[in-house]
Design an enzyme around this catalytic site. Sequence first.
Site, PDB file in Angstrom:
ATOM      1  N   ARG A  88      26.904  -1.457  21.847  1.00 28.08           N
ATOM      2  CA  ARG A  88      25.471  -1.396  22.155  1.00 28.08           C
ATOM      3  C   ARG A  88      25.166  -0.993  23.589  1.00 28.08           C
ATOM      4  O   ARG A  88      24.317  -0.132  23.825  1.00 28.08           O
ATOM      5  CB  ARG A  88      24.810  -2.770  21.927  1.00 28.08           C
ATOM      6  N   THR A  89      25.811  -1.643  24.535  1.00 22.93           N
ATOM      7  CA  THR A  89      25.410  -1.421  25.928  1.00 22.93           C
ATOM      8  C   THR A  89      25.676   0.024  26.336  1.00 22.93           C
ATOM      9  O   THR A  89      24.801   0.712  26.871  1.00 22.93           O
ATOM     10  CB  THR A  89      26.152  -2.404  26.861  1.00 22.93           C
ATOM     11  N   LYS A 104      46.282   4.299  35.978  1.00 23.74           N
ATOM     12  CA  LYS A 104      47.338   4.696  36.932  1.00 23.74           C
ATOM     13  C   LYS A 104      47.279   3.846  38.192  1.00 23.74           C
ATOM     14  O   LYS A 104      47.955   4.111  39.168  1.00 23.74           O
ATOM     15  CB  LYS A 104      47.149   6.169  37.318  1.00 23.74           C
ATOM     16  N   ARG A 159      30.897  -1.502  33.218  1.00 27.25           N
ATOM     17  CA  ARG A 159      31.339  -2.797  32.665  1.00 27.25           C
ATOM     18  C   ARG A 159      32.786  -2.990  33.062  1.00 27.25           C
ATOM     19  O   ARG A 159      33.594  -2.063  32.970  1.00 27.25           O
ATOM     20  CB  ARG A 159      31.211  -2.813  31.143  1.00 27.25           C
ATOM     21  N   HIS A 197      25.328 -10.349  32.704  1.00 28.66           N
ATOM     22  CA  HIS A 197      25.058  -9.181  31.853  1.00 28.66           C
ATOM     23  C   HIS A 197      23.542  -8.941  31.936  1.00 28.66           C
ATOM     24  O   HIS A 197      22.810  -9.166  30.976  1.00 28.66           O
ATOM     25  CB  HIS A 197      25.518  -9.495  30.426  1.00 28.66           C
TER      26      HIS A 197
HETATM   27  N1   CP Z   1      25.484  -7.082  23.541  1.00 30.17           N
HETATM   28  C1   CP Z   1      26.488  -6.353  24.038  1.00 30.17           C
HETATM   29  O1   CP Z   1      26.809  -6.358  25.231  1.00 30.17           O
HETATM   30  O2   CP Z   1      27.139  -5.587  23.083  1.00 30.17           O
HETATM   31  P1   CP Z   1      28.326  -4.616  23.371  1.00 30.17           P
HETATM   32  O3   CP Z   1      29.503  -5.439  23.836  1.00 30.17           O
HETATM   33  O4   CP Z   1      28.597  -3.922  22.057  1.00 30.17           O
HETATM   34  O5   CP Z   1      27.907  -3.661  24.443  1.00 30.17           O
END
Ligand code: CP
Length: 307
Positions: free
Chosen positions: A54-55, A83, A104, A132
């Site tokens: 999603r993100t 590496k 991320r 998050h």
């Molecule tokens: N909600 C969320 O962060 O989903 P993903 O890990 O799929 O990005």
Amino acid sequence: MSKSRNLINITDLTVEEIDKLIATADDIVANHADYEDICRHKKLATLFFEPSTRTRLSFEAAMLELGGSVLGFSSASSSSAAKGESVSDTIMTVGNYVDIIAMRHPKEGAPIVAAKRAEVPIINAGDGGHFHPTQTLTDLLTIKRKKGRLNDLTIGLCGDLKFGRTVHSLIEAMLRYEGIKFVLISPEELQVPEYVKEKMNSVGAEWYETESLEDAMPELDILYMTRIQRERFFNEEDYVRLKDSYILDLEKLENAKEDLTIMHPLPRVNEISVEVDDDPRACYFFQALCGKHIRMALILFLLGIEK
Ligand code: CP
């Protein structure tokens, strides 16, 4: 060139700025054509050192819908991190190619390191068990759209409240609104960390802990389910013992309010039975859509672009 804004933690944004993002997200839906070309010639990098559906994809869809372009990688193994390249060097490099970066990383604090070096805005798309913030923006937009307000709500947070970074960020965000009560539903071993409890206490928030989802259900306006975070457990035995602590099904919803809003940041494993998906109170796929709208608004905000 002056250093741009970043989004590392939800508290980097004022309540007024969050209100503005929500208003922009709603305007994007109402007047989509006005935004179709607004980011022409702008590029977003999505640097994902950890898995995501999603993100990452909602960020990419957001930039594409704004008329911009996207590039990036979806795992550390397909970048030079494999590496041994540092986060800092990766950011210094990619910052030459794009106007804004969403990243991320499994290590808490990695986006702070990135933000210190980058000349372009850095968006924390999740750092370990820490924060998050764009999920929190997603959650706030979902709550606003479903409830029409961000105050006077009883919010049940259920599941892995220890490792669930979305929970920590959401609590932190909701502490800034009036009349919020938190019901923290988890096994004892997966309770929210002490620092989150201290934050709630420091502002005099109303909250209590329970292991029983059934007992808590009748008073909830929002039920925020979370998955048990297998990847953050130190041993598989503990995960297996705790993984099915809560499974929301239609029977458990019998005592719930008729206008309950059921949320989940997703991915789900089996903590919400699929039979719940057709219940009008289930909002988790709508929530994923809200994620694209609020990320569109955030990209515009951080790039300083107005309609
Ligand atoms: N909600 C969320 O962060 O989903 P993903 O890990 O799929 O990005």
